[in-house]
Design an enzyme around this catalytic site. Structure first.
Site, mmCIF file in Angstrom:
data_model
loop_
_atom_site.group_PDB
_atom_site.id
_atom_site.type_symbol
_atom_site.label_atom_id
_atom_site.label_comp_id
_atom_site.label_asym_id
_atom_site.label_seq_id
_atom_site.Cartn_x
_atom_site.Cartn_y
_atom_site.Cartn_z
ATOM 1 N N ASN A 1 3.598 15.200 54.307
ATOM 2 C CA ASN A 1 3.949 15.045 54.731
ATOM 3 C C ASN A 1 4.484 15.595 56.313
ATOM 4 O O ASN A 1 3.290 14.969 56.689
ATOM 5 C CB ASN A 1 4.609 16.893 54.356
ATOM 6 C CG ASN A 1 5.962 17.508 54.193
ATOM 7 O OD1 ASN A 1 6.638 16.954 54.997
ATOM 8 N ND2 ASN A 1 6.651 17.392 53.220
ATOM 9 N N HIS B 1 2.819 11.826 56.960
ATOM 10 C CA HIS B 1 1.799 10.647 55.916
ATOM 11 C C HIS B 1 0.917 10.830 57.164
ATOM 12 O O HIS B 1 0.414 9.617 56.537
ATOM 13 C CB HIS B 1 2.771 10.593 55.029
ATOM 14 C CG HIS B 1 3.828 10.904 54.507
ATOM 15 N ND1 HIS B 1 3.443 12.237 53.552
ATOM 16 C CD2 HIS B 1 4.851 10.160 53.412
ATOM 17 C CE1 HIS B 1 4.381 12.644 52.940
ATOM 18 N NE2 HIS B 1 5.185 11.480 52.374
ATOM 19 N N HIS C 1 2.264 11.166 45.725
ATOM 20 C CA HIS C 1 3.160 10.730 46.324
ATOM 21 C C HIS C 1 4.154 9.867 45.268
ATOM 22 O O HIS C 1 5.115 9.241 45.420
ATOM 23 C CB HIS C 1 3.186 9.932 47.034
ATOM 24 C CG HIS C 1 5.092 10.734 48.057
ATOM 25 N ND1 HIS C 1 5.828 10.042 47.594
ATOM 26 C CD2 HIS C 1 4.803 10.558 49.456
ATOM 27 C CE1 HIS C 1 7.022 10.123 48.710
ATOM 28 N NE2 HIS C 1 6.644 11.050 49.821
ATOM 29 N N TYR D 1 6.691 9.431 42.119
ATOM 30 C CA TYR D 1 8.106 8.627 42.158
ATOM 31 C C TYR D 1 8.299 9.121 40.874
ATOM 32 O O TYR D 1 8.415 7.328 39.920
ATOM 33 C CB TYR D 1 8.995 8.095 42.612
ATOM 34 C CG TYR D 1 9.416 8.345 44.334
ATOM 35 C CD1 TYR D 1 10.307 8.354 45.242
ATOM 36 C CD2 TYR D 1 8.042 8.126 44.969
ATOM 37 C CE1 TYR D 1 10.291 8.096 46.152
ATOM 38 C CE2 TYR D 1 8.433 7.567 46.317
ATOM 39 C CZ TYR D 1 9.002 8.209 46.940
ATOM 40 O OH TYR D 1 9.308 7.984 48.191
ATOM 41 N N ASP E 1 15.182 17.375 49.673
ATOM 42 C CA ASP E 1 13.541 17.365 50.137
ATOM 43 C C ASP E 1 12.936 17.910 51.047
ATOM 44 O O ASP E 1 12.820 17.947 52.677
ATOM 45 C CB ASP E 1 13.878 15.321 52.115
ATOM 46 C CG ASP E 1 12.169 15.215 52.396
ATOM 47 O OD1 ASP E 1 11.947 15.431 50.841
ATOM 48 O OD2 ASP E 1 12.317 13.836 52.634
ATOM 49 N N GLN F 1 6.076 20.448 47.411
ATOM 50 C CA GLN F 1 7.957 19.304 47.959
ATOM 51 C C GLN F 1 8.659 18.456 46.838
ATOM 52 O O GLN F 1 8.198 17.613 46.346
ATOM 53 C CB GLN F 1 7.113 17.927 48.761
ATOM 54 C CG GLN F 1 8.771 17.581 49.650
ATOM 55 C CD GLN F 1 8.872 18.262 50.890
ATOM 56 O OE1 GLN F 1 8.013 19.222 51.599
ATOM 57 N NE2 GLN F 1 9.741 18.424 51.366
ATOM 58 N N GLU G 1 5.752 17.188 45.104
ATOM 59 C CA GLU G 1 4.715 16.315 45.915
ATOM 60 C C GLU G 1 4.211 18.394 46.612
ATOM 61 O O GLU G 1 4.741 18.742 47.264
ATOM 62 C CB GLU G 1 4.868 16.010 47.143
ATOM 63 C CG GLU G 1 5.423 14.810 47.017
ATOM 64 C CD GLU G 1 5.841 14.388 48.651
ATOM 65 O OE1 GLU G 1 5.235 13.825 49.216
ATOM 66 O OE2 GLU G 1 7.289 14.980 48.236
#
Length: 345
Positions: A80, A106, A177, A179, A249, A284, A311
């Site tokens: 982050n 990141h 991370h 998806y 986000d 997150q 996350e």
């Protein structure tokens, strides 16, 4: 059951990239690579026993050199954002790469842990990856020895365990991370996914997605996911917080955080239900608002909101926020945390 290995390409300096596939007795499988300790595939059955790969990813190891969306990545040393790309530790100012407006995101796009070739050890149901981040890499103090272990459990859970030790006081805030698209990585938009977050507060942001420092109640806002609702229900609402980051986000505050593992999120779609467990204070939720149009695995075209991320983490910019728990660890202090993504019927 067990782990199989195949080649997955070569690095720029001709070292082998490998893909390790862990399979359990139920037929579920997870494939991880030593390049970036990245989760590449995750085949999960639906309630009719039909298997689909539910994480977005790329076709071969070398494709991950251009992984702007951080598909499946182990992100570190710091996941982050860090505001103004700097932080003080014991009064000393450390500066990090400015790579997201005026901020740091990141760690670093070129030398972050998602770009390293990790060492791997295979066990019966897991793969253990280790690496060293040298002192001052991306501006972070200390030689950090990091270990990430992926375990595929017989209860259809993939467990990600992290351990790290530095020889200097430093920031350690790792995350995965991945998806997810629970209907399959090739299924397109995820806005019909139902989501529940066991979080009564979130951390509002300013431009650049840096938290204000406030812990705001979700009640009466578009951020209230305490009961199931679809990701798309409010994502296009006329809400400034959503406009700032083109959708969801945001970091959510885990209810009852005490450092022990808790159920923090549940997502449902495609006949699959995924529970997320974590021992960290934040999670997150990113709705994939900025996924660039690109070709992924199996020639699938990914685009905006083709997948979503959950996350687990210490809060963004915690090192610069007085009332956030700090992801700062003393020299030789053990950083240890676990996240579990469990699939239930």
């Amino acid at each position: 059951m067990g782990v199989t290995v195949k080649t997955f390409g070569k690095t720029k300096d001709k070292q082998h990239i490998f893909l390790y596939t862990i399979k359990n007795k139920n037929g579920m499988s997870a494939s991880v690579t030593n390049f970036g300790a990245i989760l590449v595939n995750l085949f999960v059955p639906d309630n009719n026993g039909q298997f689909e790969d539910v994480v977005l990813g790329l076709e071969k190891g070398t494709d991950y050199y251009k992984n702007g969306s951080f598909f499946g990545a182990t992100v570190g040393r710091n996941a982050n954002r860090i505001g103004k790309a700097c932080a003080k530790i014991d009064g000393k100012l450390y500066k990090f790469p400015v790579n997201d407006g005026p901020n740091n995101l990141h760690t670093d796009f070129e030398v972050g842990m998602h770009m390293k070739l990790w060492d791997a050890v295979i066990y019966s149901d897991s793969v253990e990856f280790t690496t060293l981040s040298p002192d001052n890499e991306a501006g972070f103090p200390g030689n950090l020895k990091m270990k990430v272990t992926y375990t595929l459990r017989e209860d259809n859970a993939i467990q990600i365990s992290y351990e790290g030790v530095s020889d200097k006081k430093t920031i350690i805030n790792m995350t995965n991370h991945s998806y997810f698209n629970l209907s399959g990585h090739n299924a397109g938009n995820i806005e019909n996914t139902e989501l529940k977050l066991n979080c009564s507060k979130f951390t509002p942001v300013v431009k650049g997605a840096i938290p204000t420092g406030e812990l705001k109640d979700v009640e009466g806002t578009v951020f209230d996911f305490r009961e199931f609702k679809t990701i798309g229900q409010d994502i296009n609402a006329k809400e400034q917080q959503l406009k700032l980051v083109k959708g969801y986000d945001h970091n959510f505050v885990v209810d009852g955080y005490d450092g022990t593992e808790k159920l923090v999120a549940v997502a449902k779609a495609g006949g699959r239900t995924m529970e997320v467990y974590s021992d960290l204070p934040g999670i997150q939720f990113y709705a994939g608002n900025c996924i660039a149009k690109q070709k992924g695995k199996d020639g699938v075209k990914y685009t905006k909101r083709s997948g979503f991320c959950l996350e687990t983490q210490y809060f963004p910019d915690n090192v610069n926020q007085d009332n956030f728990k700090k992801a700062i660890f003393d020299a030789n202090e053990l950083y240890k945390t676990t996240t579990v993504y469990k699939f239930v019927q």
